[in-house]
Design an enzyme around this catalytic site. Structure first.
Site, short mmCIF file in Angstrom:
data_model
loop_
_atom_site.label_atom_id
_atom_site.label_comp_id
_atom_site.label_asym_id
_atom_site.label_seq_id
_atom_site.Cartn_x
_atom_site.Cartn_y
_atom_site.Cartn_z
N CYS A 148 -23.68 -16.90 40.90
CA CYS A 148 -25.20 -16.15 40.56
C CYS A 148 -26.19 -16.96 40.84
O CYS A 148 -26.85 -15.36 41.17
CB CYS A 148 -25.34 -16.78 38.51
SG CYS A 148 -24.58 -16.61 37.61
N CYS A 181 -25.73 -21.59 38.98
CA CYS A 181 -24.32 -21.91 39.73
C CYS A 181 -24.60 -21.05 41.51
O CYS A 181 -25.18 -20.43 41.20
CB CYS A 181 -22.69 -21.17 39.41
SG CYS A 181 -22.52 -19.80 39.16
N GLU A 220 -28.25 -37.12 33.99
CA GLU A 220 -27.93 -36.25 35.82
C GLU A 220 -26.58 -35.93 35.28
O GLU A 220 -26.23 -35.53 36.38
CB GLU A 220 -28.21 -37.61 36.57
CG GLU A 220 -27.48 -37.56 37.85
CD GLU A 220 -27.12 -38.74 38.51
OE1 GLU A 220 -26.88 -38.69 39.65
OE2 GLU A 220 -27.91 -40.08 38.09
N HIS A 258 -22.19 -14.65 33.31
CA HIS A 258 -23.05 -15.75 33.53
C HIS A 258 -25.05 -15.56 32.03
O HIS A 258 -25.04 -14.40 32.44
CB HIS A 258 -23.40 -16.76 34.53
CG HIS A 258 -22.38 -17.78 34.14
ND1 HIS A 258 -22.08 -17.97 35.77
CD2 HIS A 258 -20.79 -17.71 34.30
CE1 HIS A 258 -20.50 -18.92 35.15
NE2 HIS A 258 -20.20 -18.62 34.83
N GLU A 262 -27.39 -15.50 33.15
CA GLU A 262 -28.34 -14.92 34.09
C GLU A 262 -27.92 -13.64 34.33
O GLU A 262 -28.60 -13.00 34.77
CB GLU A 262 -28.49 -16.03 35.54
CG GLU A 262 -28.77 -17.37 35.51
CD GLU A 262 -27.64 -18.33 35.14
OE1 GLU A 262 -27.58 -19.81 35.81
OE2 GLU A 262 -26.60 -17.78 34.83
#
Length: 244
Positions: free
Chosen positions: A154, A151, A85, A121, A123
């Site tokens: 992105c 994020c 997490e 990034h 992506e």
């Protein structure tokens, strides 16, 4: 007021992850030390002609960049894709992809990208590097297995691209949800969902598939961590709440 049991659970998970992170880092560090000990100590060092000692020679580090490849190191995978997490220390995005262009001679394209969260990034790099030969006449079916969900920046870029390229069908399997509590992150994920992008949280079976398909595993099976299924259920519930 927040539910007391929920707060207690989050505190326990944070403490547990801190211990797991220390363990993971030690494992990776030990592997690196072992590899370094097997190599001659010449990189970045010069010999002192008077006493024979090695002295460090200053080196200029290369800038961070997108790294493309075919397989991921097993120790890196176990650390970066672990669906904890609290993901402190995991400051990269690893993106494993499958691309089916339909009835073409290319077959199924497969590969991996990683970034350092500086500059472009992973992506965004996928569309500029791996899909640079985009053909509007083809029908693309693309599947990503990523260490964390996109994020907000992105997510927005991907959503805009999917609006203009209707022939791309994208499915994203994420090991973790990146900063899912933030409103702007939730807005970005909803925007992706609205364009038809399928957002999923990786199940235990998905981790095993990614291990078999994208990791230098020496034909060894993946031993899943104890709370893998529990963490999947946690993230699955959070994603369902965001997209409802």
């Amino acid at each position: 007021m927040a539910d007391k049991s929920c707060m207690t659970r989050r505190k326990e998970k944070k403490e547990k992850e801190a211990a797991e992170k220390t363990k993971d880092v030690k494992e990776v560090k030990n592997e690196g030390q072992k590899a370094a000990s097997e190599a001659a100590p010449t990189n970045g060092a010069v010999a002192d002609s008077q006493n024979g000692n090695l002295q460090a020679e200053p080196m200029e580090l290369p800038p961070f960049e997108i790294i493309a490849g075919d397989r991921i190191d097993p120790f890196v995978f176990k650390f970066q894709f672990k669906n904890v997490e609290y993901s402190s220390g995991r400051n990269k995005t690893f993106l494993c992809y499958l691309v089916d262009k339909g009835n073409t001679a290319d077959g199924l394209l497969r590969g991996c990208l990683e970034d350092e969260h500086t500059g472009m990034h992973a992506e965004e790099a996928f569309f500029t590097q791996c899909l640079s030969d985009y053909d509007p006449t083809l029908n693309y079916t693309i599947t990503w297995y990523v260490s964390s969900s996109p994020c907000c920046a992105c997510a927005s870029k991907i959503a805009e691209l999917l609006k203009t390229r209707k022939n791309i069908k994208l499915t994203i399997f994420a090991a973790r949800l990146f900063e899912w509590e933030e409103e702007e992150i939730q807005v970005g994920l909803k925007a992706l969902h609205t364009t038809g992008c399928k957002l999923r949280v990786m199940k235990p079976l998905d981790f095993s598939y990614t291990w078999d398909t994208f990791v230098e595993n020496d034909e060894q099976p993946l031993n899943l961590w104890d709370d893998c299924k529990e963490n999947y259920e946690y993230y699955h519930e959070k994603l369902a709440d965001i997209l409802q």
